[in-house]
Scaffold this active site. Structure first.
Site, short mmCIF file in Angstrom:
data_model
loop_
_atom_site.label_atom_id
_atom_site.label_comp_id
_atom_site.label_asym_id
_atom_site.label_seq_id
_atom_site.Cartn_x
_atom_site.Cartn_y
_atom_site.Cartn_z
N GLY D 149 37.30 -60.28 -5.76
CA GLY D 149 38.01 -60.12 -4.50
C GLY D 149 37.64 -58.80 -3.86
O GLY D 149 37.08 -57.91 -4.49
N CYS D 150 37.95 -58.68 -2.58
CA CYS D 150 37.55 -57.47 -1.86
C CYS D 150 38.30 -56.25 -2.37
O CYS D 150 37.70 -55.21 -2.67
CB CYS D 150 37.75 -57.65 -0.35
N TYR D 151 39.63 -56.36 -2.48
CA TYR D 151 40.39 -55.21 -3.00
C TYR D 151 39.97 -54.86 -4.42
O TYR D 151 39.76 -53.68 -4.73
CB TYR D 151 41.89 -55.50 -2.96
#
Lengths: 346, 346, 346, 346
Positions: D149-151
């Site tokens: 995921g991006c985070y």
């Protein structure tokens, strides 16, 4: 001050919400009903973040469940078509419609531009076109007022005095306009998503925007004959604000000074419309959140032409604020009651 | 591929920085010098956030300390006036100037619009106006190329084919334009502050923008006689992007279809300029970060007129990208070398 | 209503301008003087776009030319250092200072964080820290009120009731914050330019922001002992608004329900501070342009900790609005007089 | 260079579109299929403005109509649930999944956080967690890669070296994060509308964001035991970019210098991850459009703690760029092939 009881039909859109915002600061207005079918049953602060810290508003109901019998004023904020249909059934309350339904006088023109048969053509004659500064004397007696579209408001306030004075020609009026995104409504359309709009600018509805016939109707009235105008709106990445830049042909013998004098004379005593000092360009940040329209006039480099530029907040003077202004005039109240807000900047 | 050695004079502005960004992806270009007097001694990534993770760039020097003897190409990104003064002293390297100094052919017109005497009028004849798609055949032999202004680039790509084909009239060309804020430069001016620009739209330099005489010069060349154009630019809250909406009068007998055919024929094989399908409005988000210019043609509601709309990234096709495109053409390289970047969206 | 005569010293910054905006809607306030040395001689609407359509304001003068003898209230909006220096000379008028100069009680702490010797340390004891909801009973008798910083306002309103009730530990309070760009002022700094801020987010002053000692001072008072807090502000691309997200350690035995009860009890009757319903996250769009502070409490996934989140408009409750609120309380007026504005959305 | 044939399943979302954007600049990649059921039959440039001037892409088809037999690589960009279901049927091609479906190793944790039974739990063991810098040696042999995921990408790149070196404690890791709106996808949700987001900042999914278990899983692996982290994301008005600000407790005896040394050692030779010079705060404008992750370390005012801050472009290093980086590593190609784009600023 005794309060009039107002109902807002269509309180789930930006226009309805801004009307409620303004109504909350109006000493003579009591909101007794709020309707929006898709949000019926919810509190206003469940659907509107800015009412989170604000109390005292009725819960949203379905339109057909509104208690209209005890309303003095009905504000129509439904989409076109639905608005006329709903409002046609109201007999005793006064009506201020913010939709497009009662703006055009000709049901055929309406059908052509809006793509539907007008739901209540029998009311078109009665409806008063409510550009406040031009409808002022007729508003006290009006039962049904059609608030102008946002672009027509900005364009007409700029052009009507020049047309009426015969200082510009009806031919070759070319209007460019910029609008914030709230003008496109709160509907779930891809083109309204943040990422589609931010960091971009785009023309839209080129050659076919529905505010064109409205501008033409009112300019035609001022000129005393049919008019066609060019009008190209652009969407820019901001919430509120509308800017109109119109290029017009001077009538033979007319000078820029004549035009300035005409605007100056027409608006020098107006509370909501101001001609700026020479050279100062109107900008939307000058009017954000307020009911003001700011105008100015510039030489066009094209010989024999001039530029007229106006700025408004599309949700206020272009919609909800003008509706309140009209209500004040209908009721014989001070025109700017509840509309004194200084623009919010930055 | 053997690399040419390039120097960028004025690397502390948005134009210079975007030139460096593009140069870093160009296989034939080696940046051997970067100058900016006010930032001399600093590394590029000290003054430019986007070079923070990028290595291999020379430190900024003072202009007069640049080693020009080993440069093949000099990109001039200084402000007007300073640019011509600096570039006039260069004899052996080829020059691509991104300032306004060599765009206008007439030193008197330059003096009138820029308010200063031209520092090197003797070079005006030699300077080639570098609108790539129109200068292509002359670029290989050019020593001094003047890259067009951003607005002229967008406007001329839209209008030149129509003017050259005699399909529009030279009278009554009225141009509205929208620009992102990078067009105003990185100077410390109140009007460029975030809070002054965000959530607002405003016309600026109404009737006196310096790109007007440039548009007129080149359109005049195409029409074969002097032309005046109306031009009103507006600042909108975005970083990059420029949109031009021009209203033009059709020549007698010309139809919209004729205009479309002319644009189609002129650009169907161009790599950087594309005519969109009927009805699709050009928007700046279609070109962000790329060297593309997108065009389209629309019927104007005003009889006998048409709308031509174009979109570019002001820093790329409107400036640094066109400079690279010109360099490629000067050197006989593939025209879009280093310019293949697909637009960045969202 | 009899009006008090107010003077605003430092009317060329965003804080001063927002104070004037609010004052214009305040029925008890008359602006009799406006000063800003760099803009002296200009009209307010020459330097502020949103006053373009607003009349009745005095022209800007130099600070030393202000007629303070006829002022009842002086609002100090100068930068720190300059503010104390100027205000120290005022004897008869009541003073509401919006600068940082009288917030810290310890002149050494001031010198350490602000890098200058305090210009008027003899006034520090007298100055009342004007977080309205906590200074209420002392405001009527105060002559010199120091309005809290914007971040401290949002952080302290969230944390003070929990600290006072002993429900959280003084150790390990970690605050993250987001701010709109107006918080950085109208100064000509590269970091405030539109293009440097738009389409980006960045932490700043990490580990060294001057609002830290202020938060620590007031929390220390509530805890009854010295406190250190972590505080990391971030700049985000919006004009107004401030959001504080604080992670705190629960005191032994305390539950989230206890914290909620404490906030609820403390603020249930407050006009400007509201605890939201469980699960509703405060957002800056809920308070834009208003004097509201909205709070909520959330479980932290870290065991034994909780999140407290608050949102304000940095220029209103975080600055000019709180100054007006304090003035109302000083004068025995209704606390929210002139501050009833519903937030502006969108 | 021989090209591998790639198919993108789910090309109508921002992630899929950015993958296509990057693929177009990749010399070793040929897009042979694009699928998106709701847009099947359309050309990419009908649904994506930035491909308007770009040719050579196949038309969108329905997922089930894709010719997978001739694809070498399948990029999965469908929503979670749908992605695993579709990808489970692929036997011969290598798979790079950008959805959340193969990130969590434990199907029960997946069910708990995503609210659905995992569609293909039998593949979880095989799936490689593709944080490129940590999966590098396993990527050449991988058939199924789950892109983080991006985070988690931004958080793990910042924290993993510190956790692996035992320099920070597993307890009390508190992460705040800011994200641009593209992270929320192109779905028609009111919360993604321009007017709902612009001029505002807001926390969301407080205490329940689905990236938490993913961060915990990978940090737990590094620490060698189960970990809980606090994580509070905030939405800010920008298109792209993600900023993570993590507060961590130093292990006994560890100093800030130790942490800096660990980050420096781990990343000094990485092409896409850079530790900035002391004092320079990472910002999203430093990485816009690029595959870079920029990190830095700061003293926390809380004793015994430190701040680690990282910035990425959520659509590139946080998604599509990392997918390409993983593909390059799977195929033994230069790691940054097609990812050399310098960030776009402004």
């Amino acid at each position: 001050m005794e309060r009039v009881r107002a109902v807002v039909v269509g309180a789930s859109g930006y226009t309805g919400a801004d009307l409620v915002r303004l109504a909350l600061s109006h000493p003579g207005l009591e909101i007794v009903g709020l309707a929006a079918n898709q949000k019926a049953g919810q509190a206003m602060n469940e659907i509107w973040p800015h009412f989170m810290g604000v109390g005292g508003l009725p819960r949203l109901s379905r339109v057909e469940e509104l208690d209209l019998a005890h309303a003095d004023i009905v504000f129509g904020c439904l989409p076109h078509g639905a608005s006329a249909q709903m409002l046609a059934g109201i007999s005793h309350a006064r009506i201020i419609d913010l939709s497009a339904d009662f703006r055009l006088k000709d049901a055929d023109v309406y059908a052509e531009w809006y793509g539907v048969v007008h739901p209540a053509p029998e009311l078109l004659d009665e409806a008063l076109y409510g550009l406040s500064e031009y409808a002022r004397e007729h508003l006290p007696g009006a039962r049904l007022v059609a608030c102008p579209g946002c672009y027509p408001t900005a364009a007409l306030l700029a052009l009507l005095p020049l047309a009426e004075a015969g200082l510009i020609l009806p031919e070759g009026i070319s209007i460019n306009a910029l609008s914030g995104v709230s003008g496109a409504g709160r509907g779930l359309k891809e083109s309204n998503l943040f990422c589609e709009v931010a960091e971009g600018a785009a023309p839209y509805a080129v050659g076919r925007h529905r505010h064109m016939p409205e501008i033409e109707q009112e300019l035609g009235r001022a000129f005393g004959r049919a008019v066609r105008v060019g009008f190209t709106p652009h969407l820019v990445p901001m919430n509120r604000g509308e800017l109109v830049t119109a290029s017009v042909a001077l009538a033979p013998g007319a000078s820029l000074a004549d035009l300035r004098a005409a605007l100056d004379e027409r608006y020098s005593t107006e509370p909501c419309v101001h001609l700026l000092a020479p050279g100062v360009a109107p900008a939307t940040r000058m009017v954000r959140g307020s009911n003001l329209c700011l105008l100015n006039l510039f030489e066009d480099r094209l010989p024999g032409r001039a530029l007229v530029i106006s700025a408004i907040d599309n949700l206020v003077k272009g919609s909800a604020g003008q509706a309140i202004q009209n209500m004040n005039l209908m009721l014989g109240w001070p025109e700017t009651l509840g509309l004194e807000q200084v623009p919010l900047f930055p």
